[in-house]
Write an enzyme that holds these catalytic residues in place. Structure first.
Site, PDB file in Angstrom:
ATOM      1  N   VAL A 166       0.975  -1.451  -0.144  1.00  0.00           N
ATOM      2  CA  VAL A 166      -0.018   0.267   0.167  1.00  0.00           C
ATOM      3  C   VAL A 166       1.110   1.116  -0.183  1.00  0.00           C
ATOM      4  O   VAL A 166       1.028   1.938  -0.712  1.00  0.00           O
ATOM      5  CB  VAL A 166      -0.615   0.170   1.158  1.00  0.00           C
ATOM      6  CG1 VAL A 166      -1.793   1.136   1.562  1.00  0.00           C
ATOM      7  CG2 VAL A 166      -1.530  -1.218   1.847  1.00  0.00           C
TER       8      VAL A 166
ATOM      9  N   GLN B  46       9.323  -7.500   7.855  1.00  0.00           N
ATOM     10  CA  GLN B  46      10.365  -7.017   7.974  1.00  0.00           C
ATOM     11  C   GLN B  46      10.741  -7.666   9.304  1.00  0.00           C
ATOM     12  O   GLN B  46      12.070  -7.293   8.645  1.00  0.00           O
ATOM     13  CB  GLN B  46      10.412  -5.771   8.704  1.00  0.00           C
ATOM     14  CG  GLN B  46       9.855  -4.301   7.917  1.00  0.00           C
ATOM     15  CD  GLN B  46       9.099  -3.308   8.598  1.00  0.00           C
ATOM     16  OE1 GLN B  46       9.869  -2.467   9.906  1.00  0.00           O
ATOM     17  NE2 GLN B  46       7.918  -2.508   7.795  1.00  0.00           N
TER      18      GLN B  46
ATOM     19  N   HIS C  85       6.689   3.364   9.617  1.00  0.00           N
ATOM     20  CA  HIS C  85       5.880   2.925  10.873  1.00  0.00           C
ATOM     21  C   HIS C  85       7.349   2.175  11.881  1.00  0.00           C
ATOM     22  O   HIS C  85       8.613   2.715  11.193  1.00  0.00           O
ATOM     23  CB  HIS C  85       4.868   2.240  10.262  1.00  0.00           C
ATOM     24  CG  HIS C  85       4.853   1.300  11.894  1.00  0.00           C
ATOM     25  ND1 HIS C  85       4.272   2.726  12.815  1.00  0.00           N
ATOM     26  CD2 HIS C  85       3.779   0.474  12.056  1.00  0.00           C
ATOM     27  CE1 HIS C  85       3.363   1.847  13.602  1.00  0.00           C
ATOM     28  NE2 HIS C  85       3.240   0.784  13.442  1.00  0.00           N
TER      29      HIS C  85
ATOM     30  N   GLY D  27      -1.957   4.689   1.915  1.00  0.00           N
ATOM     31  CA  GLY D  27      -0.452   5.360   0.461  1.00  0.00           C
ATOM     32  C   GLY D  27      -1.272   5.553  -0.545  1.00  0.00           C
ATOM     33  O   GLY D  27      -0.756   5.909  -1.607  1.00  0.00           O
TER      34      GLY D  27
ATOM     35  N   ASP E 146       0.225   5.187  16.494  1.00  0.00           N
ATOM     36  CA  ASP E 146      -0.042   4.759  15.768  1.00  0.00           C
ATOM     37  C   ASP E 146      -0.942   3.664  16.193  1.00  0.00           C
ATOM     38  O   ASP E 146      -2.178   2.700  15.065  1.00  0.00           O
ATOM     39  CB  ASP E 146       1.134   4.497  14.144  1.00  0.00           C
ATOM     40  CG  ASP E 146       0.701   4.150  13.111  1.00  0.00           C
ATOM     41  OD1 ASP E 146       0.628   3.126  11.984  1.00  0.00           O
ATOM     42  OD2 ASP E 146      -0.183   4.746  12.359  1.00  0.00           O
TER      43      ASP E 146
ATOM     44  N   GLU F 161     -28.726   6.731   9.448  1.00  0.00           N
ATOM     45  CA  GLU F 161     -28.769   7.401  10.811  1.00  0.00           C
ATOM     46  C   GLU F 161     -27.170   7.592  11.319  1.00  0.00           C
ATOM     47  O   GLU F 161     -26.606   7.999  12.384  1.00  0.00           O
ATOM     48  CB  GLU F 161     -29.783   7.720  11.945  1.00  0.00           C
ATOM     49  CG  GLU F 161     -30.560   7.997  12.597  1.00  0.00           C
ATOM     50  CD  GLU F 161     -30.192   9.547  11.786  1.00  0.00           C
ATOM     51  OE1 GLU F 161     -31.030  10.280  10.926  1.00  0.00           O
ATOM     52  OE2 GLU F 161     -29.732  10.167  12.724  1.00  0.00           O
TER      53      GLU F 161
ATOM     54  N   GLU G  67     -24.735   9.933   6.832  1.00  0.00           N
ATOM     55  CA  GLU G  67     -24.767  11.352   7.118  1.00  0.00           C
ATOM     56  C   GLU G  67     -23.695  11.332   7.372  1.00  0.00           C
ATOM     57  O   GLU G  67     -23.071  13.034   7.421  1.00  0.00           O
ATOM     58  CB  GLU G  67     -26.183  11.673   8.171  1.00  0.00           C
ATOM     59  CG  GLU G  67     -26.393  12.976   8.771  1.00  0.00           C
ATOM     60  CD  GLU G  67     -27.819  13.308   9.473  1.00  0.00           C
ATOM     61  OE1 GLU G  67     -28.510  12.756   9.479  1.00  0.00           O
ATOM     62  OE2 GLU G  67     -27.787  14.717   9.710  1.00  0.00           O
TER      63      GLU G  67
HETATM   64  N1  LIG Z   1      -1.203   0.598   5.015  1.00  0.00           N
HETATM   65  C1  LIG Z   1      -1.176   2.509   4.915  1.00  0.00           C
HETATM   66  O1  LIG Z   1      -1.307   2.765   4.419  1.00  0.00           O
HETATM   67  C2  LIG Z   1       0.359   2.420   5.812  1.00  0.00           C
HETATM   68  C3  LIG Z   1       1.761   1.945   6.108  1.00  0.00           C
HETATM   69  N2  LIG Z   1       2.077   1.825   7.305  1.00  0.00           N
HETATM   70  C4  LIG Z   1       3.649   1.560   7.602  1.00  0.00           C
HETATM   71  O2  LIG Z   1       4.141   1.191   6.111  1.00  0.00           O
HETATM   72  C5  LIG Z   1       5.161  -0.251   6.285  1.00  0.00           C
HETATM   73  C6  LIG Z   1       4.198  -0.736   4.348  1.00  0.00           C
HETATM   74  O3  LIG Z   1       2.794  -1.057   5.417  1.00  0.00           O
HETATM   75  P1  LIG Z   1       1.616  -1.517   4.048  1.00  0.00           P
HETATM   76  O4  LIG Z   1       2.055  -1.156   2.690  1.00  0.00           O
HETATM   77  O5  LIG Z   1       0.373  -1.543   4.067  1.00  0.00           O
HETATM   78  O6  LIG Z   1       2.357  -3.191   4.069  1.00  0.00           O
HETATM   79  P2  LIG Z   1       1.720  -4.797   2.890  1.00  0.00           P
HETATM   80  O7  LIG Z   1       1.095  -5.179   4.378  1.00  0.00           O
HETATM   81  O8  LIG Z   1       0.929  -3.725   2.237  1.00  0.00           O
HETATM   82  O9  LIG Z   1       2.757  -5.842   2.963  1.00  0.00           O
HETATM   83  C7  LIG Z   1       3.798  -4.617   2.215  1.00  0.00           C
HETATM   84  C8  LIG Z   1       4.823  -5.640   1.116  1.00  0.00           C
HETATM   85  O10 LIG Z   1       4.888  -6.931   1.576  1.00  0.00           O
HETATM   86  C9  LIG Z   1       5.593  -8.212   1.096  1.00  0.00           C
HETATM   87  N3  LIG Z   1       5.384  -8.713   2.370  1.00  0.00           N
HETATM   88  C10 LIG Z   1       4.363  -9.445   2.722  1.00  0.00           C
HETATM   89  N4  LIG Z   1       5.139 -10.797   3.614  1.00  0.00           N
HETATM   90  C11 LIG Z   1       6.117 -10.877   3.041  1.00  0.00           C
HETATM   91  C12 LIG Z   1       7.027 -12.060   3.025  1.00  0.00           C
HETATM   92  N5  LIG Z   1       7.344 -12.402   3.719  1.00  0.00           N
HETATM   93  N6  LIG Z   1       8.415 -11.202   2.463  1.00  0.00           N
HETATM   94  C13 LIG Z   1       8.941 -10.257   1.574  1.00  0.00           C
HETATM   95  N7  LIG Z   1       7.693  -9.949   1.333  1.00  0.00           N
HETATM   96  C14 LIG Z   1       6.383  -9.761   2.133  1.00  0.00           C
HETATM   97  C15 LIG Z   1       4.033  -8.200   0.698  1.00  0.00           C
HETATM   98  O11 LIG Z   1       4.424  -8.450  -0.606  1.00  0.00           O
HETATM   99  C16 LIG Z   1       3.344  -5.946  -0.088  1.00  0.00           C
HETATM  100  O12 LIG Z   1       3.896  -6.115  -1.057  1.00  0.00           O
HETATM  101  C17 LIG Z   1       4.780  -0.765   6.919  1.00  0.00           C
HETATM  102  O13 LIG Z   1       5.880  -0.523   8.507  1.00  0.00           O
HETATM  103  C18 LIG Z   1       3.563   0.015   7.649  1.00  0.00           C
HETATM  104  O14 LIG Z   1       2.974  -0.028   8.406  1.00  0.00           O
HETATM  105  C19 LIG Z   1       2.725   3.554   7.864  1.00  0.00           C
HETATM  106  C20 LIG Z   1       1.329   4.488   7.170  1.00  0.00           C
HETATM  107  C21 LIG Z   1      -0.322   3.701   6.735  1.00  0.00           C
HETATM  108  C1  LIG Z   2      -3.314   3.859   7.423  1.00  0.00           C
HETATM  109  C2  LIG Z   2      -2.297   4.077   8.829  1.00  0.00           C
HETATM  110  O1  LIG Z   2      -1.772   5.451   8.763  1.00  0.00           O
HETATM  111  C3  LIG Z   2      -2.094   3.435   9.896  1.00  0.00           C
HETATM  112  C4  LIG Z   2      -4.500   2.719   9.763  1.00  0.00           C
HETATM  113  O2  LIG Z   2      -1.425   3.470  10.527  1.00  0.00           O
HETATM  114  C5  LIG Z   2      -1.876   1.442   9.280  1.00  0.00           C
HETATM  115  O3  LIG Z   2      -2.274   0.989   7.504  1.00  0.00           O
HETATM  116  O4  LIG Z   2      -0.669   1.677   9.946  1.00  0.00           O
HETATM  117 MG   LIG Z   3      -1.253   5.328  10.970  1.00  0.00          MG
HETATM  118 MG   LIG Z   4      -0.523   2.035  10.970  1.00  0.00          MG
END
Ligand SMILES: NC(=O)C1=CN([C@@H]2O[C@H](COP(=O)(O)OP(=O)(O)OC[C@H]3O[C@@H](n4cnc5c(N)ncnc54)[C@H](O)[C@@H]3O)[C@@H](O)[C@H]2O)C=CC1
Ligand SMILES: CC(=O)[C@](C)(O)C(=O)O
Ligand SMILES: [Mg+2]
Ligand SMILES: [Mg+2]
Length: 347
Positions: A40, A102, A123, A152, A207, A243, A247
């Site tokens: 994402v 990670q 994060h 994202g 967070d 409701e 809204e």
């Molecule tokens: N989702 C969001 O919008 C937000 C995420 N974050 C942070 O950003 C970072 C990424 O989050 P997301 O994009 O939601 O991650 P995600 O859960 O979508 O995973 C990202 C990638 O990790 C890969 N992956 C998963 N397991 C794996 C493994 N065992 N080996 C290799 N690759 C693997 C997946 O293929 C995917 O492409 C995290 O630290 C999250 O906390 C921060 C703010 C918002």
């Molecule tokens: C979108 C965001 O900031 C969150 C809810 O912390 C997350 O996706 O981990």
């Molecule tokens: Mg967040």
């Molecule tokens: Mg989060």
């Protein structure tokens, strides 16, 4: 660095007026930014960096998300690599893998964290609870974070709309003396307009609290509780959904998003104002103990461990999708499908 007064508390905020995109490009002109993970945040940040003219590559394991990266224009062998090769090529390794992943990928990442590189997160999870994740960076690299305060997906769409999504930023380790310039340049590069100073620990705990609380968990719990109450007292699904949800999202949230809660209240009837001012207190009192319990669970690392244990399972995605399917198929959200279709803009 601007000093801003937030309700009487002075905080440091970095603005794109003081650190414009041109400066960010200059700071990072000799860097190769590898976005590791294309879930994402990966697409949002890597595409915004690419559009902003930064030297960015993507590292992603084979599979659907790799294919999505190809569809987004990342070229295998040129700008798209496996995780290890991307880390080797990078001078800034941006770890945008799932927090649980990670852990599994850390040995590969660490191997290519040579002196002077930067390790970037969105994060504070892996570092804050590194007694549980094992993510302990070498001392001769910068460790920085830009944490978008939103999805994202929103980071990308708001960038394309010329708006941007704000982020918090933190420096855990400054081995090169360049960590501050690197982290602010990355924040501007991914499309954030304002960058709020924090620490890895404060970002991680706030967070996890927010996403289990008002942003996601508590809001579904509150909405469902009211929806159920209305339905159990004979109100139709559409009346209960309108409701409780429609809204709120279509009329009232945009009002308090624009000018604060008092503005939204003032633009409702005096009947509603009296009632809301009376009932906000018992709802606050009923939920504050739950928030205290939540925060303790986060601060004690129990929420992090729960996430690690469940999201490290091979079938974690399938299990999450099963629970999301149950939410989607619930009466409240099935009613929402129909109500959304009746929005004037959808007809
Ligand atoms: N989702 C969001 O919008 C937000 C995420 N974050 C942070 O950003 C970072 C990424 O989050 P997301 O994009 O939601 O991650 P995600 O859960 O979508 O995973 C990202 C990638 O990790 C890969 N992956 C998963 N397991 C794996 C493994 N065992 N080996 C290799 N690759 C693997 C997946 O293929 C995917 O492409 C995290 O630290 C999250 O906390 C921060 C703010 C918002
Ligand atoms: C979108 C965001 O900031 C969150 C809810 O912390 C997350 O996706 O981990
Ligand atoms: Mg967040
Ligand atoms: Mg989060």
């Amino acid at each position: 660095m601007a000093k801003m007064n937030f309700g009487g508390v002075i905080e440091n905020v970095e603005t794109r007026e003081e650190f414009p995109l041109e400066k960010a490009r200059e700071v990072l002109k000799d860097e190769t930014i590898a976005v590791i993970g294309y879930g994402v945040q990966g697409p949002g940040q890597s595409l915004n960096l690419r559009d902003n003219g930064f030297n960015v590559i993507v590292g992603q394991r084979p599979g659907k998300t790799y294919d999505k990266a190809v569809a987004d224009g990342w070229v295998p062998g040129e700008t798209l690599f496996g995780i290890e090769e991307a880390c080797e090529r990078a001078t800034i390794i941006a770890v945008l893998l799932s927090d649980a992943a990670q852990i599994a990928c850390w040995p590969t990442i660490e191997k290519h964290l040579t002196a002077g590189k930067a390790l970037y997160f969105s994060h504070g999870f892996a570092i804050t609870w590194n007694d549980r994740t094992g993510v302990v960076p070498p001392k001769d690299v910068d460790v920085i974070m830009v944490a978008p305060k939103g999805s994202g997906t929103s980071l990308r769409t708001m960038f394309l709309e010329g708006r941007g999504l704000n982020s918090s930023y933190a420096i855990y380790q400054d081995a090169t003396g360049k960590a501050w310039d690197r982290v602010i340049a990355m924040g501007i590069g991914i499309g954030s307009g304002y960058l709020f100073e924090t620490t890895f620990q404060r970002e991680a705990t706030s967070d996890l609290t927010g996403e289990r609380g008002t942003l996601m968990g508590a809001i579904q719990g509150l909405l469902l509780a009211q929806y159920e109450t209305l339905r159990e007292h004979g109100h139709t699904p559409s009346e209960a959904f309108n409701e409780t949800v429609e809204e709120l999202t279509q009329s009232l949230m945009p009002l308090f998003a624009a000018k604060g809660m008092d503005w939204m209240y003032a633009n409702c009837s005096t009947t509603a104002q009296r009632g809301a001012l009376d009932w906000m207190v018992p709802f606050h009192d009923a939920t504050k103990p739950v928030f205290e319990k939540l925060y303790k669970s986060v601060a004690d690392g129990l929420e992090a461990q729960r996430s690690i244990d469940s999201n490290s399972q091979p079938d974690y995605r399938e299990k999450l999708n099963e629970e999301l399917k149950a939410l989607r198929e619930s009466e409240m959200w099935q009613t929402g499908v129909v109500v959304r279709k009746l929005r004037p803009e959808n007809n």
